[in-house]
Design a protein around this motif. Structure first.
Motif, mmCIF file in Angstrom:
data_model
loop_
_atom_site.group_PDB
_atom_site.id
_atom_site.type_symbol
_atom_site.label_atom_id
_atom_site.label_comp_id
_atom_site.label_asym_id
_atom_site.label_seq_id
_atom_site.Cartn_x
_atom_site.Cartn_y
_atom_site.Cartn_z
ATOM 1 N N PRO A 143 0.813 -1.215 0.000
ATOM 2 C CA PRO A 143 0.000 0.000 0.000
ATOM 3 C C PRO A 143 0.850 1.269 0.000
ATOM 4 O O PRO A 143 2.036 1.216 0.320
ATOM 5 N N MET A 144 0.181 2.394 -0.317
ATOM 6 C CA MET A 144 0.928 3.643 -0.495
ATOM 7 C C MET A 144 0.097 4.874 -0.117
ATOM 8 O O MET A 144 -1.122 4.810 -0.032
ATOM 9 N N TYR A 145 0.803 5.973 0.072
ATOM 10 C CA TYR A 145 0.153 7.285 0.140
ATOM 11 C C TYR A 145 -0.446 7.499 -1.256
ATOM 12 O O TYR A 145 0.278 7.485 -2.256
ATOM 13 N N GLN A 146 -1.762 7.657 -1.296
ATOM 14 C CA GLN A 146 -2.473 7.536 -2.566
ATOM 15 C C GLN A 146 -2.104 8.592 -3.609
ATOM 16 O O GLN A 146 -2.379 8.429 -4.804
ATOM 17 N N ILE A 147 -1.455 9.641 -3.171
ATOM 18 C CA ILE A 147 -1.035 10.687 -4.102
ATOM 19 C C ILE A 147 -0.095 10.120 -5.174
ATOM 20 O O ILE A 147 -0.155 10.521 -6.333
ATOM 21 N N ALA A 157 1.671 7.853 -16.793
ATOM 22 C CA ALA A 157 2.525 6.681 -16.551
ATOM 23 C C ALA A 157 1.672 5.512 -16.051
ATOM 24 O O ALA A 157 0.524 5.698 -15.658
ATOM 25 N N GLY A 158 2.267 4.333 -16.063
ATOM 26 C CA GLY A 158 1.604 3.168 -15.489
ATOM 27 C C GLY A 158 2.123 2.957 -14.085
ATOM 28 O O GLY A 158 3.336 2.880 -13.882
ATOM 29 N N PRO A 159 1.231 2.886 -13.078
ATOM 30 C CA PRO A 159 1.719 2.625 -11.721
ATOM 31 C C PRO A 159 2.228 1.186 -11.622
ATOM 32 O O PRO A 159 1.491 0.260 -11.931
ATOM 33 N N TYR A 160 3.468 1.019 -11.219
ATOM 34 C CA TYR A 160 4.052 -0.318 -11.047
ATOM 35 C C TYR A 160 4.187 -0.534 -9.552
ATOM 36 O O TYR A 160 4.923 0.174 -8.864
ATOM 37 N N LEU A 161 3.466 -1.526 -9.041
ATOM 38 C CA LEU A 161 3.298 -1.661 -7.591
ATOM 39 C C LEU A 161 4.330 -2.594 -6.982
ATOM 40 O O LEU A 161 4.491 -3.727 -7.422
ATOM 41 N N LEU A 162 5.015 -2.114 -5.956
ATOM 42 C CA LEU A 162 5.999 -2.930 -5.243
ATOM 43 C C LEU A 162 5.337 -3.427 -3.961
ATOM 44 O O LEU A 162 5.067 -2.638 -3.046
ATOM 45 N N PRO A 163 5.039 -4.728 -3.893
ATOM 46 C CA PRO A 163 4.287 -5.218 -2.738
ATOM 47 C C PRO A 163 5.056 -5.070 -1.432
ATOM 48 O O PRO A 163 6.256 -5.360 -1.374
ATOM 49 N N CYS A 164 4.353 -4.620 -0.395
ATOM 50 C CA CYS A 164 4.936 -4.494 0.954
ATOM 51 C C CYS A 164 4.179 -5.469 1.837
ATOM 52 O O CYS A 164 3.031 -5.196 2.208
ATOM 53 N N LEU A 165 4.793 -6.583 2.127
ATOM 54 C CA LEU A 165 4.088 -7.669 2.801
ATOM 55 C C LEU A 165 4.643 -7.894 4.198
ATOM 56 O O LEU A 165 5.851 -7.714 4.436
ATOM 57 N N ALA A 166 3.764 -8.341 5.100
ATOM 58 C CA ALA A 166 4.167 -8.563 6.497
ATOM 59 C C ALA A 166 5.341 -9.540 6.573
ATOM 60 O O ALA A 166 6.271 -9.336 7.361
ATOM 61 N N GLU A 167 5.312 -10.578 5.728
ATOM 62 C CA GLU A 167 6.382 -11.599 5.807
ATOM 63 C C GLU A 167 7.738 -11.056 5.355
ATOM 64 O O GLU A 167 8.754 -11.702 5.535
ATOM 65 N N HIS A 168 7.770 -9.884 4.755
ATOM 66 C CA HIS A 168 9.049 -9.234 4.393
ATOM 67 C C HIS A 168 9.238 -7.946 5.192
ATOM 68 O O HIS A 168 9.888 -7.004 4.715
ATOM 69 N N ASP A 169 8.633 -7.882 6.365
ATOM 70 C CA ASP A 169 8.700 -6.679 7.211
ATOM 71 C C ASP A 169 8.267 -5.426 6.461
ATOM 72 O O ASP A 169 8.757 -4.324 6.724
ATOM 73 N N SER A 194 7.399 4.699 6.397
ATOM 74 C CA SER A 194 6.249 4.476 5.524
ATOM 75 C C SER A 194 4.911 4.772 6.186
ATOM 76 O O SER A 194 4.637 4.342 7.294
ATOM 77 N N ASN A 195 4.086 5.499 5.466
ATOM 78 C CA ASN A 195 2.655 5.523 5.698
ATOM 79 C C ASN A 195 2.097 4.522 4.694
ATOM 80 O O ASN A 195 2.282 4.724 3.498
ATOM 81 N N PRO A 196 1.454 3.431 5.109
ATOM 82 C CA PRO A 196 0.921 3.164 6.433
ATOM 83 C C PRO A 196 1.699 2.148 7.269
ATOM 84 O O PRO A 196 1.332 1.921 8.414
ATOM 85 N N THR A 197 2.759 1.513 6.744
ATOM 86 C CA THR A 197 3.278 0.314 7.436
ATOM 87 C C THR A 197 4.305 0.596 8.520
ATOM 88 O O THR A 197 4.601 -0.276 9.336
ATOM 89 N N GLY A 338 8.741 3.378 12.424
ATOM 90 C CA GLY A 338 8.577 4.808 12.155
ATOM 91 C C GLY A 338 7.127 5.187 11.925
ATOM 92 O O GLY A 338 6.283 4.319 11.702
ATOM 93 N N SER A 339 6.851 6.490 11.980
ATOM 94 C CA SER A 339 5.517 7.096 11.795
ATOM 95 C C SER A 339 4.662 6.923 13.053
ATOM 96 O O SER A 339 5.060 6.240 13.991
ATOM 97 N N PHE A 340 3.479 7.559 13.035
ATOM 98 C CA PHE A 340 2.554 7.421 14.176
ATOM 99 C C PHE A 340 1.369 6.526 13.824
ATOM 100 O O PHE A 340 0.325 6.602 14.462
ATOM 101 N N PHE A 341 1.546 5.709 12.786
ATOM 102 C CA PHE A 341 0.454 4.821 12.370
ATOM 103 C C PHE A 341 0.615 3.417 12.947
ATOM 104 O O PHE A 341 1.731 2.921 13.096
ATOM 105 N N VAL A 342 -0.528 2.808 13.241
ATOM 106 C CA VAL A 342 -0.546 1.376 13.562
ATOM 107 C C VAL A 342 -1.226 0.685 12.384
ATOM 108 O O VAL A 342 -2.311 1.090 11.963
#
Ligand code: PLP
Length: 408
Positions: A143-147, A157-169, A194-197, A338-342
């Motif tokens: 996931p990402m800051y939607q901007i 451009a085409g958004p190319y998504l880099l997965p951020c998964l719990a199993e890879h911290d 990172s927002n949100p992770t 980092g960040s103040f998000f859970v």
């Protein structure tokens, strides 16, 4: 074997017409949330807790009022696109002391922003050529800051998504990306912390990305808005890693940072852009046409905010105490780096958000609203909710206690 994923709709998003591209974007997460809650009523026996928006709600730092009063006459003048004295110098000084940078020229390597949101959006329009045969991708975490997503799509451009998964911290995965894809990448957004992770880029990550950028000729835009909010170690910055690697001109690098989070001044709408002088010049040209100059009195407040670390240390303590209070009551999971998000795992993020609102008068954001669907039909934000701990320590503890009672 992990998945590296091209957004399902990358190709479809690369339409030639800006109007058509805009039409392909979905509603912004908070609009979606309003719709999700439209048939729900919050528990009226409880005071509402808004953990949805990442809007710090701390007292105004003392210097704001006085600085504003002292410079109020500046409203009668047009400000400069690149910023007026003393702001660019204050930004350069802050970057130097924060990251140990030897060089940062306020005239050629710094720009002011009206909050980083507008700058993170506009940069795609400076770096993407929608008519080019090559370079159609903008990479971003998911996931990402939607901007980032909206910027890539509207820039053609085409958004190319880099997965951020719990199993890879939650590290945005760079493996298994084809040479052809790298060759066709215009630039990469990094969000650290990172927002949100809550993930933070380490030296190796930035160094690897810099090597790839050189090899395949692309740029890196690092969104470091949460750099002053961290649990243990101060986050590294892209520019300091670049300097340590001998890239004293910060070639291919732009960083953005904000006073919204560190200084709890989201309404000031003030941020910084810094790095590669060629990219700064290109971006300054675009900004001179779009009219992104910051009003002079606000520039003075911003300069005061970049020059004071006392209020930042005070805020950091509150964020740390809030995170600790939340996890003490919640009783499981790790405090984010980092960040103040859970970034809380749940069975069904939308169902949990509705239940939290109706049963416990809590607003939070379903994780899927911060992700995008990939070419496998999966959304890396699904199965999580995002909580913003921006209301102080007591509310953070209360939030955890209430969420423990939610039943879906
Ligand atoms: C990751 C990230 N980047 C940038 C921003 C934009 O902040 P601002 O425009 O207030 O500087 C936000 C705001 O929530 C954010 O979460």
């Amino acid at each position: 074997m992990e998945k590296t994923i091209i957004a399902k709709y990358s190709e479809g998003m690369m339409d030639k017409s800006t109007q058509v591209r805009l039409g392909k974007l979905g509603a912004y997460p908070f609009e979606r949330l309003k719709k999700l809650f439209s048939a729900s009523v919050p528990n009226s026996a409880l005071a509402h807790i808004d953990a949805g928006a990442g809007e710090p709600r701390l007292p105004l730092p003392e210097f704001v009022q006085d600085t504003l009063n002292a410079n109020i006459s500046g409203f009668s003048k047009y400000p400069a696109t690149r910023g007026n004295a003393p702001l660019p110098q204050a930004i350069a000084d802050w970057l130097k002391q924060r990251y140990g940078l030897r060089d940062m020229n306020p005239a050629t390597q710094v720009l002011t922003a009206n909050g980083t949101r507008e700058a993170l959006f506009a940069i795609a329009h400076a770096l993407v050529n929608p008519d080019a045969e090559k370079k159609p991708y903008v990479m971003m975490p998911n996931p990402m800051y939607q901007i980032y997503y909206g910027a890539a799509v509207t820039a053609g451009a085409g958004p190319y998504l880099l997965p951020c998964l719990a199993e890879h911290d939650f590290t945005p995965i760079l493996d298994e990306i084809s040479v052809d894809t790298w060759e066709n990448t215009a630039f990469v957004y990094v969000c650290s912390p990172s927002n949100p992770t809550g993930w933070i880029a380490d030296r190796d990550y930035y160094a690897r990305l810099l090597a790839l950028a050189d090899k395949h000729d692309f740029y890196i835009v690092a969104d470091e808005c949460y750099s002053e909010i961290y649990w243990q170690d101060k986050p590294l910055g892209l520019l300091e890693v670049a300097q340590d690697l001998g890239r004293v001109d910060y070639a291919r690098c732009l960083v953005m940072n904000s006073l919204s989070k560190r200084s709890a001044l989201p309404g000031l709408r003030s941020g910084l852009i810094a790095g590669d002088a060629d990219l700064i010049a290109r971006f300054a040209k675009l900004r001179s046409y779009t009219g992104a100059a910051t009003p002079l009195p606000l520039q003075h407040v911003a300069a005061a905010a970049w020059s004071d670390e006392e209020h930042v240390a005070r805020h950091l303590q509150i964020y740390r105490d809030s995170l600790k209070a939340f996890f003490d009551v919640w009783g499981q999971g790790d405090i984010p780096a980092g960040s103040f998000f859970v970034w809380l795992p749940v069975e069904n993020d939308e169902a949990f958000a509705i239940a939290a609102y109706e049963q416990q008068a809590v607003t939070l954001l379903p994780g899927s609203y911060l992700g995008a669907e990939d070419s496998h039909g999966e959304n890396a934000g699904s199965g999580f909710v995002r909580l913003a701990l921006v209301d102080g320590v007591e509310k953070a503890a209360e939030l955890a206690a209430r969420l423990k009672k939610v039943r879906v």
